[in-house]
Write an enzyme that holds these catalytic residues in place. Structure first.
Site, PDB file in Angstrom:
ATOM      1  N   ARG A   1     114.418  60.006   1.929  1.00  0.00           N
ATOM      2  CA  ARG A   1     115.217  60.585   3.014  1.00  0.00           C
ATOM      3  C   ARG A   1     114.384  61.672   3.690  1.00  0.00           C
ATOM      4  NH1 ARG A   1     114.518  65.057   1.367  1.00  0.00           N
ATOM      5  NH2 ARG A   1     115.755  65.769   3.133  1.00  0.00           N
TER       6      ARG A   1
ATOM      7  N   ASP B   1     116.410  65.782  12.930  1.00  0.00           N
ATOM      8  CA  ASP B   1     116.410  64.322  12.824  1.00  0.00           C
ATOM      9  C   ASP B   1     116.226  63.655  14.176  1.00  0.00           C
ATOM     10  OD1 ASP B   1     117.765  65.189  10.213  1.00  0.00           O
ATOM     11  OD2 ASP B   1     117.256  63.078   9.947  1.00  0.00           O
TER      12      ASP B   1
ATOM     13  N   ASN C   1     120.571  67.671  13.271  1.00  0.00           N
ATOM     14  CA  ASN C   1     119.993  67.918  11.945  1.00  0.00           C
ATOM     15  C   ASN C   1     121.143  67.917  10.937  1.00  0.00           C
ATOM     16  OD1 ASN C   1     117.625  68.470  10.297  1.00  0.00           O
ATOM     17  ND2 ASN C   1     118.537  70.477   9.925  1.00  0.00           N
ATOM     18  N   LYS C   2     120.790  68.114   9.698  1.00  0.00           N
ATOM     19  CA  LYS C   2     121.750  68.049   8.593  1.00  0.00           C
ATOM     20  C   LYS C   2     123.021  68.850   8.896  1.00  0.00           C
ATOM     21  CE  LYS C   2     121.607  66.054   5.818  1.00  0.00           C
ATOM     22  NZ  LYS C   2     122.339  64.758   5.874  1.00  0.00           N
TER      23      LYS C   2
HETATM   24  O1  MRU Z   1     120.248  63.070   5.181  1.00  0.00           O
HETATM   25  P1  MRU Z   1     118.831  63.526   5.006  1.00  0.00           P
HETATM   26  O2  MRU Z   1     118.563  64.167   3.690  1.00  0.00           O
HETATM   27  O3  MRU Z   1     117.832  62.440   5.345  1.00  0.00           O
HETATM   28  O4  MRU Z   1     118.669  64.665   6.124  1.00  0.00           O
HETATM   29  C1  MRU Z   1     117.456  65.323   6.256  1.00  0.00           C
HETATM   30  C2  MRU Z   1     117.491  66.383   7.272  1.00  0.00           C
HETATM   31  O5  MRU Z   1     118.475  66.630   7.922  1.00  0.00           O
HETATM   32  C3  MRU Z   1     116.193  67.090   7.519  1.00  0.00           C
HETATM   33  O6  MRU Z   1     116.427  68.408   7.950  1.00  0.00           O
HETATM   34  C4  MRU Z   1     115.423  66.357   8.624  1.00  0.00           C
HETATM   35  O7  MRU Z   1     115.354  64.991   8.370  1.00  0.00           O
HETATM   36  C5  MRU Z   1     114.054  66.890   8.754  1.00  0.00           C
HETATM   37  S1  MRU Z   1     113.046  66.474   7.369  1.00  0.00           S
HETATM   38  C6  MRU Z   1     111.520  67.130   7.592  1.00  0.00           C
END
Ligand code: MRU
Length: 338
Positions: free
Chosen positions: A46, A235, A245-246
């Protein structure tokens, strides 16, 4: 040493299963592209850049599995595999960038064998480019921090999430190397706990001073003057700078704005999507509600309690002090791609 979330090993795709961290370090090897696609969906791998790299290796693997007598048949079969990868996770644009890049390789190849060789090279190039991007980004980002910086971050944006040292966490790592980092506040990042499990795991290995905090503790720490900067990953960054983002990132940005704390996004250029005009056009992934109602496989909510589980939120460009990429530091107004 930097951990590698995904690697190509003698014809198989090796993935460090992040769902088992920090308890167990398990590397799973896939000799079928379907397993790689499932690993992305299940979040064994991920983080936006790592998802793109894993998909690229998955496609290189698929190319070896496809038995096609003609180039047309190969292209058709490869197209179906691309469509399957595109279904795995909708928000991280790096996934779609990787698929498009490998599709172009196939379009330019004359024979299946040529395509197979060039696809693997393209996947490896993607990983190497991400490694270099992280290093450059970290230098640009660390330069923005004051001496003795106390930085808040969310999710996991480290080596586990990219092809290199990470994005936001890469900046933190280099700031630490430069002796200008005092402390990191790592938001636990409910419901998947990437901060509590993965960021804490990486920071411990790097010997970087930190504390994990409950997501809901962010505001009070800012109010107490304990945070000099917030840095998060991304993202997908839309053409106008709105950034997905998350889940919880938007909350941090609003809090940072209220407390006049700089809020930085760090991401490689591959996370910028000039074809998406603004945040409203970014597809947001909703995941299984049991990620919320259960912790570690144990049900904690009453049976029948409905739960809503958006995995990402959008931070409007107006709340973003700067966007840091390998090319440098973008300041508002953001205009990506024309
Ligand atoms: O759901 P995930 O764990 O894939 O989400 C990840 C994030 O939101 C990160 O902040 C993003 O992908 C950047 S990773 C360098």
């Amino acid at each position: 040493m930097t951990v590698q979330p995904v690697a190509w090993r003698d014809g198989v795709v090796a993935i460090l299963d992040q769902t088992q961290l920090p308890e167990r370090v398990v590397i799973e090897e896939f000799d079928d592209w379907r397993g790689v696609a499932e690993a992305i969906h299940m979040m064994k791998v991920r983080g936006a850049p790592a998802i793109g790299i894993a998909a690229a290796y998955g496609l290189a693997l698929a190319a070896r599995q496809i038995e096609a007598p003609t180039m047309d048949a190969f292209r058709a079969a490869f197209g179906s595999v691309c469509a399957a990868f595109a279904q795995t996770r909708p928000t991280a644009v790096n996934l779609f960038g990787a698929i498009e890049r490998l599709q172009q390789v196939v379009a330019q190849s004359q024979t299946p064998d040529e395509a197979r060789a060039r696809l693997l090279e393209a996947a490896q190039a993607l990983q190497h480019e991400d490694y270099a991007a992280d290093r450059a980004m970290a230098q640009h980002g660390a330069a923005l921090l004051p001496p003795h910086a106390r930085v808040m971050t969310i999710c996991n944006t480290g080596a586990l999430a990219t092809g290199g040292i990470g994005t936001a966490l890469g900046i933190i790592r280099v700031a630490h190397e430069q002796g200008k980092l005092q402390h990191v506040y790592a938001c636990e990042t409910r419901p998947r706990m990437q901060g509590l499990k993965l960021t804490a795991w990486e920071l411990l290995q790097e010997g970087i001073p930190f504390e994990v905090i409950a997501d809901s503790a962010a505001g009070t720490l800012m109010a107490q003057g304990k945070v000099d900067a917030v840095i998060t990953g991304a993202d997908r960054i839309a053409a106008n700078g709105d950034t997905a983002n998350k889940i919880g990132t938007y909350t941090l940005a609003v809090l940072a704005h209220h407390h006049r704390i700089p809020f930085y996004i760090a991401a490689p250029e591959t996370t910028i999507d000039p074809t998406t005009p603004d945040g409203a056009a970014i597809p947001i992934e909703y995941r299984d509600p049991t990620e919320l109602t259960h912790i570690g496989g144990l049900q904690v909510a009453p049976t029948g309690a409905p739960a809503l589980n958006p995995a990402f939120d959008v931070t409007p460009a107006s709340l973003i002090t700067a966007i840091i990429t390998e090319k440098g530091v973008y300041r508002p107004p953001y205009r990506f791609g024309g």
